[in-house]
Scaffold this active site. Structure first.
Site, PDB file in Angstrom:
ATOM      1  N   ASP A 105       0.833  -1.203   0.000  1.00  0.00           N
ATOM      2  CA  ASP A 105       0.000   0.000   0.000  1.00  0.00           C
ATOM      3  C   ASP A 105       0.863   1.247   0.000  1.00  0.00           C
ATOM      4  O   ASP A 105       0.531   2.233  -0.627  1.00  0.00           O
ATOM      5  CB  ASP A 105      -0.942  -0.006   1.194  1.00  0.00           C
ATOM      6  CG  ASP A 105      -2.129  -0.904   0.956  1.00  0.00           C
ATOM      7  OD1 ASP A 105      -3.116  -0.428   0.377  1.00  0.00           O
ATOM      8  OD2 ASP A 105      -2.063  -2.095   1.313  1.00  0.00           O
TER       9      ASP A 105
ATOM     10  N   ASN B  41       1.602  -3.520   4.170  1.00  0.00           N
ATOM     11  CA  ASN B  41       0.755  -4.425   3.410  1.00  0.00           C
ATOM     12  C   ASN B  41      -0.231  -5.064   4.383  1.00  0.00           C
ATOM     13  O   ASN B  41      -0.194  -4.819   5.586  1.00  0.00           O
ATOM     14  CB  ASN B  41       1.595  -5.489   2.705  1.00  0.00           C
ATOM     15  CG  ASN B  41       0.836  -6.217   1.609  1.00  0.00           C
ATOM     16  OD1 ASN B  41       0.152  -5.593   0.796  1.00  0.00           O
ATOM     17  ND2 ASN B  41       0.929  -7.540   1.581  1.00  0.00           N
ATOM     18  N   LYS B  42      -1.099  -5.918   3.859  1.00  0.00           N
ATOM     19  CA  LYS B  42      -2.128  -6.550   4.686  1.00  0.00           C
ATOM     20  C   LYS B  42      -1.498  -7.233   5.894  1.00  0.00           C
ATOM     21  O   LYS B  42      -0.461  -7.876   5.798  1.00  0.00           O
ATOM     22  CB  LYS B  42      -2.905  -7.563   3.838  1.00  0.00           C
ATOM     23  CG  LYS B  42      -3.986  -8.321   4.601  1.00  0.00           C
ATOM     24  CD  LYS B  42      -5.130  -7.413   5.018  1.00  0.00           C
ATOM     25  CE  LYS B  42      -6.161  -8.183   5.836  1.00  0.00           C
ATOM     26  NZ  LYS B  42      -6.950  -9.117   5.009  1.00  0.00           N
TER      27      LYS B  42
END
Length: 382
Positions: free
Chosen positions: A214, A223-224
């Protein structure tokens, strides 16, 4: 991948005089979106900014610039961790500073937005090409969440007649991994879906790990949530890890990192029992030194090159001015108070002085955990 969502109240009311209903609804829709990929959402946001420029009724260049700044800030506030949006608005502001006429400014916004959208797709294609040498025949690729850039790279490898397998984690609680697994399977790619917990132990069976981002800063790659665990597991198993991240996701130094708030407990456990607290966050940070390489539109680059690239980026003063962070983050997500104290107390709000000092001390502790240094507005004391 799942969008990084934050407890941010997008203040479209400040835009009511300069945007139409479609724009206001589009910004709210962007803020509520937690499943689209960065390229998809960035393209939508670019269309919003372009419409703002074309429908703006400003009669002077300065008024037009101010309106574009307000619209750009509203878009950033809708998805504050979305680096492509920051870079779009940042580029627009720098370019607007080169002109003093209203007509030229309208043309500049149109040109920058169109070029931005073109680069989004060009970069995705270039990253997919740069990742192709990594995806060899008969390898097992593990990935986490749903990155459209990773998806593009896997599609590209499949079209290049590479025969490989992909292991997708579920990516709870939104289950983006299921969506990616479906998309890959529809293209004839062999996929195995595993739970997030199982992915940690299965990473040793993979030949490489690929994931998106991201945003990326010197502090790490966002990120996730669960990405960092996979990175550590891969590092222990000596499995190479690559982040597919074009330069549109590089955050310029000085940009205040957004605050991640706790997401609804119901996403994890509906009807949570009393005295049980569910901690549900959407992203984590992986340090750059733990990642084998960053796959950009210029190829696979080591950390040292990425850090040099980041250092060359410049954040426009209007996105770095005192108060930007306080304006963007409207609630303290980790506040010991319930409900969370509104961050307007940065300005010396209605709290009694001792309570305000306690709140400020607590906030600084929370900020230190994520590498953020909160700053009071000029003229105010904790």
């Amino acid at each position: 991948m799942a969008r990084l969502s934050y407890r941010v109240d997008v203040q479209t009311s400040v835009l009511e005089d300069i945007v139409d209903t479609w724009v206001e609804q589009a910004i709210q829709s962007i803020a509520a979106n937690n499943s689209s990929g960065a390229v998809e959402l960035a393209g939508t946001a670019a269309d919003v900014l372009l419409r703002c420029a074309r429908t703006d009724s400003a009669e002077t260049a300065e008024a037009f610039r101010f309106n574009i700044l307000q619209a750009g800030q509203a878009l950033i506030e809708a998805q504050p961790a979305m680096a492509p949006l920051v870079n779009l608005v940042n580029t627009v502001l720098w370019r607007l500073g080169t002109s003093n006429t209203l007509a030229e400014m309208r043309t500049i916004v149109d040109t920058v937005v169109r070029d931005f959208k073109r680069r989004l797709h060009m970069h995705e294609t270039a990253v997919a090409e740069a990742a192709l040498p990594l995806i060899l025949d008969h390898v097992i690729v593990m990935t986490h969440s749903r990155s459209t850039t990773v998806r593009a790279a896997l599609f590209h490898a499949s079209r290049a007649q590479r025969r490989f397998q992909v292991v997708c984690s579920e990516s709870r609680p939104i289950y983006e991994g299921r969506t990616l697994a479906t998309e890959l399977a529809e293209q004839g790619i062999k996929v195995t879906l595993v739970t997030d917990a199982l992915a940690i132990s299965r990473v040793a069976e993979a030949d490489l790990v690929l994931f998106g981002a991201d945003h990326l800063t010197n502090s790490g790659l966002a990120n996730k949530v669960g990405t960092y665990g996979l990175v550590l597991a891969a590092q222990a198993a000596q499995v190479p890890v690559y982040a597919l991240c074009s330069s549109t996701k590089f955050l310029p130094p000085g940009y205040p990192l957004p605050w991640q708030h706790r997401r609804p407990a119901e996403q994890v456990w509906p009807d949570t029992p009393e005295n049980v607290t569910v901690e549900n966050y959407y992203f984590d940070y992986s340090p750059l030194h733990a990642i084998t390489g960053i796959v950009t539109e210029r190829g696979v680059l080591p950390r040292e090159v990425i850090e040099g690239w980041l250092a060359a980026l410049q954040l426009h003063p209007d996105l770095h001015a005192p108060g930007t962070y306080q304006r963007r983050v409207r609630h303290c997500p980790s506040s010991p108070c319930h409900p969370p104290i509104d961050c307007q107390c940065f300005t010396g709000g209605p709290l009694p002085r001792e309570a305000h000092r306690l709140w400020w001390a607590t906030l600084r502790q929370h900020c230190a955990l994520v590498g953020i240094v909160p700053v009071l507005r000029p003229g105010h004391r904790p």
